[in-house]
Design a protein around this motif. Structure first.
Motif, PDB file in Angstrom:
ATOM      1  N   UNK A  65      -5.684 -16.857   9.060  1.00  0.00           N
ATOM      2  CA  UNK A  65      -5.240 -16.161   7.848  1.00  0.00           C
ATOM      3  C   UNK A  65      -5.080 -14.668   8.125  1.00  0.00           C
ATOM      4  N   UNK A  66      -5.952 -14.103   8.961  1.00  0.00           N
ATOM      5  CA  UNK A  66      -5.858 -12.686   9.330  1.00  0.00           C
ATOM      6  C   UNK A  66      -4.528 -12.394  10.016  1.00  0.00           C
ATOM      7  N   UNK A  87       0.842 -10.009   9.957  1.00  0.00           N
ATOM      8  CA  UNK A  87       2.247 -10.142  10.329  1.00  0.00           C
ATOM      9  C   UNK A  87       3.172 -10.031   9.123  1.00  0.00           C
ATOM     10  N   UNK A  88       2.837 -10.744   8.051  1.00  0.00           N
ATOM     11  CA  UNK A  88       3.740 -10.814   6.900  1.00  0.00           C
ATOM     12  C   UNK A  88       3.624  -9.606   5.980  1.00  0.00           C
ATOM     13  N   UNK A  89       2.453  -8.967   5.956  1.00  0.00           N
ATOM     14  CA  UNK A  89       2.258  -7.815   5.083  1.00  0.00           C
ATOM     15  C   UNK A  89       3.313  -6.729   5.283  1.00  0.00           C
ATOM     16  N   UNK A  96       6.586  -5.853   2.734  1.00  0.00           N
ATOM     17  CA  UNK A  96       6.599  -4.500   2.154  1.00  0.00           C
ATOM     18  C   UNK A  96       7.892  -3.769   2.505  1.00  0.00           C
ATOM     19  N   UNK A  97       8.308  -3.831   3.776  1.00  0.00           N
ATOM     20  CA  UNK A  97       9.499  -3.101   4.232  1.00  0.00           C
ATOM     21  C   UNK A  97      10.760  -3.629   3.561  1.00  0.00           C
ATOM     22  N   UNK A 114       6.723   3.744   5.776  1.00  0.00           N
ATOM     23  CA  UNK A 114       7.641   2.879   6.524  1.00  0.00           C
ATOM     24  C   UNK A 114       7.408   2.997   8.025  1.00  0.00           C
ATOM     25  N   UNK A 115       7.185   4.222   8.502  1.00  0.00           N
ATOM     26  CA  UNK A 115       6.948   4.433   9.945  1.00  0.00           C
ATOM     27  C   UNK A 115       5.629   3.801  10.373  1.00  0.00           C
ATOM     28  N   UNK A 116       4.607   3.966   9.543  1.00  0.00           N
ATOM     29  CA  UNK A 116       3.304   3.376   9.861  1.00  0.00           C
ATOM     30  C   UNK A 116       3.400   1.854   9.940  1.00  0.00           C
ATOM     31  N   UNK A 117       4.066   1.254   8.950  1.00  0.00           N
ATOM     32  CA  UNK A 117       4.216  -0.206   8.931  1.00  0.00           C
ATOM     33  C   UNK A 117       5.067  -0.692  10.095  1.00  0.00           C
TER      34      UNK A 117
END
Length: 301
Positions: free
Chosen positions: A244-245, A250-252, A256-257, A268-271
C-alpha cells in the motif's frame, strides 16, 4: 500588410530546479548518488531473482519486472537533470523533449498496470491460497506483464499523438527539469484548453482506474485476513503495509499533477522529483529489502 514571421521551435530552454550555482552543485552530488543507488539496487534485484531458484515464483517474477521498469523510468529524466546541473544554458531538442514524454508515459503507465497485477497476485495468494498455483501459472504471469507493457504503450502513443503536431513558435521556456505534457502544451501557439482536457482525461482515467482497482483489491485482502485470523488487524497490516505504501507513493504525485486544478511551481517540481527520482529508489527497498526470503538469499551470497 506585413507577413508575420513565425519560426518553428527546435529546442526548449529548461529552467531547472533552481538558479543558484552553489545549490546546483549540492543537488548534483545528491541526485547522482541517488540515481546510482537506484540503478544498482534495481539491477541487483532483477539479477538476484533470475539467479536464485528459490525466488522463481509469480510474486518475484512481478517484482523483477517492477524493478526493471523502475530502472527504465528513473533513466528517462534523471541523467539529463544531472548533466544539466553542470551547464549554464540548459536546453533540450524538440525531438529529445518528445522522447522524454513518450518514454515517461510508457514506463509510468506500464508501472501503474503492473502494480494492479501485483495486487491481483496478492489477492489470489491470500484469498484463494488453494488455487494459487493453478491461477498464477506461467501463462498468467506473462500475460499480466505483457498487458502492462501494452497498456503503457497505448497510453504513451495516445498522449504523444495529441501534442506532437502542435505549433510551437513563441515562448520556449520550461520551468522544470524535464519535459512533461502539462508544461509543454502551454507553449503552443494555439488555444489548447480543450486538448488539455482530453490529455488530462487520458492520464486521469488510467491513473484513477488503476488506483481504484488497487484500493478495492487491498481492502478486500485486509477484510479477508481480519475475518479469518485471530490477530487479523496486526497481521493484515504487516502483510499489506509495504504494498500500500508503494501504491500511495507512486499514484499520489501522478494524480496531483494531472488532476489538481491549481498549478504551484515549487509543489509541481517537488512532486516531479519525487516521482522521477525517489519512487524508483524506494520501490525496491520497500518491496524486497523488508522481505525475509530476499534477505535470506542475500545472506547466502
Amino acid at each position: 500588410m506585413e507577413e508575420v514571421n513565425q519560426s518553428v521551435v527546435s529546442e526548449f530552454i529548461i529552467l531547472g530546479l533552481c538558479s543558484s550555482w552553489e545549490l546546483q552543485v549540492f543537488l548534483l552530488a545528491i541526485f547522482s548518488s541517488l540515481y546510482l543507488i537506484t540503478i544498482l539496487g534495481n539491477i541487483f534485484i532483477v539479477l538476484l531473482i533470475i539467479a536464485d531458484l528459490h525466488l522463481h515464483s509469480p510474486m518475484y517474477f512481478l517484482v523483477a519486472n517492477l524493478s526493471f521498469i523502475d530502472f527504465c523510468l528513473s533513466s528517462v529524466t534523471t541523467p539529463k537533470m544531472i548533466t544539466d546541473f553542470l551547464k549554464e544554458n540548459k536546453t533540450i531538442s524538440f525531438e529529445g523533449c518528445m522522447c522524454q514524454i513518450f518514454f515517461g508515459h510508457f514506463f509510468g503507465g506500464g508501472e501503474m498496470v503492473l502494480l494492479v497485477s501485483m495486487a491481483y497476485d496478492h489477492y489470489v495468494a491470500i484469498c484463494k491460497p488453494l488455487h494459487y498455483s493453478s491461477i498464477m501459472n506461467r501463462q498468467m504471469c506473462i500475460g499480466l506483464v505483457m498487458t502492462s507493457w501494452i497498456i503503457g504503450l497505448v497510453h504513451s502513443v495516445s498522449q504523444l499523438a495529441m501534442i506532437i503536431k502542435l505549433p510551437f513558435c513563441g515562448p520556449k521556456e520550461l520551468d522544470s527539469f524535464f519535459c512533461d505534457i502539462p508544461l509543454v502544451i502551454k507553449l503552443a501557439c494555439i488555444d489548447t484548453s480543450i486538448l488539455e482536457m482530453w490529455i488530462n482525461a487520458d492520464s486521469g482515467v488510467l491513473a484513477t482506474t488503476c488506483f481504484i482497482l488497487l484500493l478495492v483489491s487491498y481492502s478486500y485482502i485486509l477484510f479477508t485476513i481480519c475475518l479469518h485470523s485471530k490477530d487479523g488487524a496486526s497481521k493484515a497490516l504487516s502483510t499489506c503495509t509495504a504494498h500500500i505504501t508503494v501504491v500511495v507513493l507512486f499514484f499520489g504525485p501522478c494524480i496531483f499533477i494531472y488532476l489538481w486544478p491549481l498549478s504551484i511551481t515549487w509543489v509541481d517540481k517537488f512532486l516531479a522529483v519525487f516521482y522521477a527520482v525517489i519512487t524508483p529508489l524506494l520501490n525496491p527497498a520497500i518491496y524486497t529489502l523488508r522481505n525475509k526470503e530476499i534477505k535470506n538469499v542475500i545472506k547466502r551470497l
